[in-house]
Design a protein around this motif. Structure first.
Motif, PDB file in Angstrom:
ATOM      1  N   VAL A   7       0.837  -1.197   0.000  1.00  0.00           N
ATOM      2  CA  VAL A   7       0.000   0.000   0.000  1.00  0.00           C
ATOM      3  C   VAL A   7       0.876   1.253   0.000  1.00  0.00           C
ATOM      4  CG1 VAL A   7      -1.686   1.323   1.322  1.00  0.00           C
ATOM      5  CG2 VAL A   7      -1.935  -1.157   1.132  1.00  0.00           C
ATOM      6  N   PHE A   8       1.909   1.239   0.815  1.00  0.00           N
ATOM      7  CA  PHE A   8       2.822   2.389   0.895  1.00  0.00           C
ATOM      8  C   PHE A   8       3.471   2.667  -0.464  1.00  0.00           C
ATOM      9  CE2 PHE A   8       7.240   3.864   1.696  1.00  0.00           C
ATOM     10  CZ  PHE A   8       6.941   5.131   2.208  1.00  0.00           C
ATOM     11  N   ILE A   9       3.967   1.636  -1.122  1.00  0.00           N
ATOM     12  CA  ILE A   9       4.603   1.798  -2.431  1.00  0.00           C
ATOM     13  C   ILE A   9       3.629   2.387  -3.441  1.00  0.00           C
ATOM     14  CG2 ILE A   9       5.539   0.511  -4.407  1.00  0.00           C
ATOM     15  CD1 ILE A   9       6.802  -1.419  -2.349  1.00  0.00           C
ATOM     16  N   LYS A  10       2.397   1.882  -3.422  1.00  0.00           N
ATOM     17  CA  LYS A  10       1.404   2.363  -4.387  1.00  0.00           C
ATOM     18  C   LYS A  10       1.071   3.835  -4.147  1.00  0.00           C
ATOM     19  CE  LYS A  10      -0.075  -0.012  -6.965  1.00  0.00           C
ATOM     20  NZ  LYS A  10       0.386  -0.314  -8.340  1.00  0.00           N
ATOM     21  N   VAL A  11       0.941   4.238  -2.892  1.00  0.00           N
ATOM     22  CA  VAL A  11       0.640   5.639  -2.571  1.00  0.00           C
ATOM     23  C   VAL A  11       1.779   6.539  -3.050  1.00  0.00           C
ATOM     24  CG1 VAL A  11       0.381   7.304  -0.687  1.00  0.00           C
ATOM     25  CG2 VAL A  11      -0.878   5.158  -0.627  1.00  0.00           C
ATOM     26  N   LEU A  38       1.727   1.746   9.352  1.00  0.00           N
ATOM     27  CA  LEU A  38       3.128   1.574   8.973  1.00  0.00           C
ATOM     28  C   LEU A  38       3.990   2.639   9.636  1.00  0.00           C
ATOM     29  CD1 LEU A  38       5.297   0.162   7.264  1.00  0.00           C
ATOM     30  CD2 LEU A  38       4.713   1.703   5.381  1.00  0.00           C
ATOM     31  N   GLU A  39       3.507   3.866   9.642  1.00  0.00           N
ATOM     32  CA  GLU A  39       4.267   4.950  10.273  1.00  0.00           C
ATOM     33  C   GLU A  39       4.424   4.710  11.774  1.00  0.00           C
ATOM     34  OE1 GLU A  39       3.482   8.809   7.392  1.00  0.00           O
ATOM     35  OE2 GLU A  39       1.950   8.322   8.903  1.00  0.00           O
ATOM     36  N   GLU A  40       3.391   4.174  12.417  1.00  0.00           N
ATOM     37  CA  GLU A  40       3.486   3.852  13.847  1.00  0.00           C
ATOM     38  C   GLU A  40       4.509   2.757  14.091  1.00  0.00           C
ATOM     39  OE1 GLU A  40      -0.430   2.861  15.136  1.00  0.00           O
ATOM     40  OE2 GLU A  40      -1.212   4.902  14.881  1.00  0.00           O
ATOM     41  N   THR A  41       4.546   1.765  13.183  1.00  0.00           N
ATOM     42  CA  THR A  41       5.512   0.669  13.311  1.00  0.00           C
ATOM     43  C   THR A  41       6.946   1.169  13.126  1.00  0.00           C
ATOM     44  OG1 THR A  41       3.898  -0.936  12.481  1.00  0.00           O
ATOM     45  CG2 THR A  41       6.217  -1.580  12.403  1.00  0.00           C
ATOM     46  N   ILE A  42       7.151   2.042  12.143  1.00  0.00           N
ATOM     47  CA  ILE A  42       8.483   2.588  11.874  1.00  0.00           C
ATOM     48  C   ILE A  42       8.890   3.579  12.956  1.00  0.00           C
ATOM     49  CG2 ILE A  42       9.889   3.903  10.220  1.00  0.00           C
ATOM     50  CD1 ILE A  42       9.190   1.108   9.262  1.00  0.00           C
ATOM     51  N   GLY A  43       7.884   4.290  13.483  1.00  0.00           N
ATOM     52  CA  GLY A  43       8.162   5.243  14.555  1.00  0.00           C
ATOM     53  C   GLY A  43       8.328   6.678  14.113  1.00  0.00           C
ATOM     54  N   THR A  44       7.929   6.975  12.871  1.00  0.00           N
ATOM     55  CA  THR A  44       8.029   8.352  12.380  1.00  0.00           C
ATOM     56  C   THR A  44       7.152   8.520  11.153  1.00  0.00           C
ATOM     57  OG1 THR A  44       9.566  10.100  11.685  1.00  0.00           O
ATOM     58  CG2 THR A  44       9.983   7.886  10.844  1.00  0.00           C
ATOM     59  N   ARG A  45       6.868   9.778  10.817  1.00  0.00           N
ATOM     60  CA  ARG A  45       6.096  10.045   9.600  1.00  0.00           C
ATOM     61  C   ARG A  45       6.954   9.749   8.372  1.00  0.00           C
ATOM     62  NH1 ARG A  45       1.445  13.154   9.916  1.00  0.00           N
ATOM     63  NH2 ARG A  45       1.793  13.988   7.829  1.00  0.00           N
TER      64      ARG A  45
END
Length: 302
Positions: A7-11, A38-45
């Motif tokens: 989803v991230f790649i497509k966006v 995904l941003e919560e998992t990575i820990g940043t925007r």
């Protein structure tokens, strides 16, 4: 595989949440939820958002680059497992530098499609440096480049020899000379060459260095076809692969300048990253070897 990355790649590639949702057959709120998770998992925007655009920030660029590699590796793993019981099929991402990609690769693909119609090739044509980068980042299953590649990070194999000659327009004064000329006699000519980073330009630079020669004037063009058309129009001379000259030499659109010590020889090499090959990739490599071997044999007898 984690759908959050898809989803991230497509966006990122669509630069728009609603367009990404449409292509993924999801609702826009669902896409937004995946990105937030995904941003919560990575820990940043990872994305900068506004009403007009969606753009990567620095952290997003890192995640996007690695997400593409992860998706490519997952897809390759899937087809490797699938290959255990099935015939050669599925996608194969092929990259090639311009000479090989434009003048040799189409014939190989046509032959492969006759033998294995279930294989679905996609092709990217770039200069040698860009092909190496794409193979290194798992964006290509295989790359075919001009010259020899020396780096332990990739598997490299020479598959064919390439002979390069100097060509000029049919009525050029260099073609009127009956005997071979010395390289020094080319000092006053305008050279039409590929850009830095291309294998063909590297070959030209190597040839100049070998002959302790410095061209007086160089024009840089981004494709072999444009160079051939420019030489035919009388703009200058060039060093071009014989593979790219069959039609022009046969029809008299260009002439080969007889220079002492030529043709200049280089190699075509294939590059792969993974130690494991899908059946589709194996079939392509086998077809490539067969084609360049048979075509090379025919050229020796011309």
């Amino acid at each position: 595989m984690d759908q959050h990355l898809e989803v991230f790649i497509k966006v990122v590639e669509k630069e728009n949440f609603s367009k990404a949702a449409e292509e993924l057959h999801m609702t826009q709120p669902a896409v937004s939820q995946y990105i937030r998770a995904l941003e919560e998992t990575i820990g940043t925007r990872l994305l900068e958002r506004s009403n007009k655009f969606v753009r990567l920030n620095k952290a997003g660029e890192i995640v996007y680059h690695h997400a593409k590699e992860i998706v490519a590796l997952y897809t390759k793993m899937h087809y490797l497992v699938d290959d255990l019981t099935n015939n050669a099929s599925g996608p194969i991402a092929i990259g090639a530098s311009y000479t090989f990609g434009e003048y040799i690769l189409p014939h190989i693909i046509a032959r492969m499609q006759l033998q294995s119609p279930l294989i679905s090739p996609t092709i990217k044509i770039h200069n040698t440096k860009e092909i190496i980068d794409l193979v290194s980042s798992y964006q290509l299953d295989i790359g075919v480049i001009e010259g020899v590649f020396k780096d332990d990070s990739l598997n490299a194999e020479i598959v064919s020899e390439d002979k390069m000659v100097i060509v000029a327009a049919p009525h050029h004064h260099l073609l009127k000379k009956k005997n071979e000329i010395d390289f020094s006699e080319l000092a006053g000519e305008t050279w039409i060459l590929r850009e830095k980073g291309s294998g063909t330009r590297e070959a030209a630079d190597n040839l100049f260095q070998l002959n302790e020669f410095a061209p007086g004037k160089i024009m840089e063009f981004g494709s072999t076809q444009l160079i051939k058309e420019s030489v035919e129009a009388g703009l200058g001379i060039s060093l071009v692969s014989r593979w790219a000259l069959d039609k022009e030499l046969a029809n008299g659109y260009l002439g080969e300048v007889q220079v002492r010590g030529l043709p200049f020889k280089r190699n075509f090499s294939i590059l792969t990253r993974s130690l494991f090959q899908t059946k589709a990739l194996k079939v392509f490599i086998e077809t490539l070897r067969e084609y360049v071997a048979s075509a090379g044999h025919e050229r020796k007898h011309l």
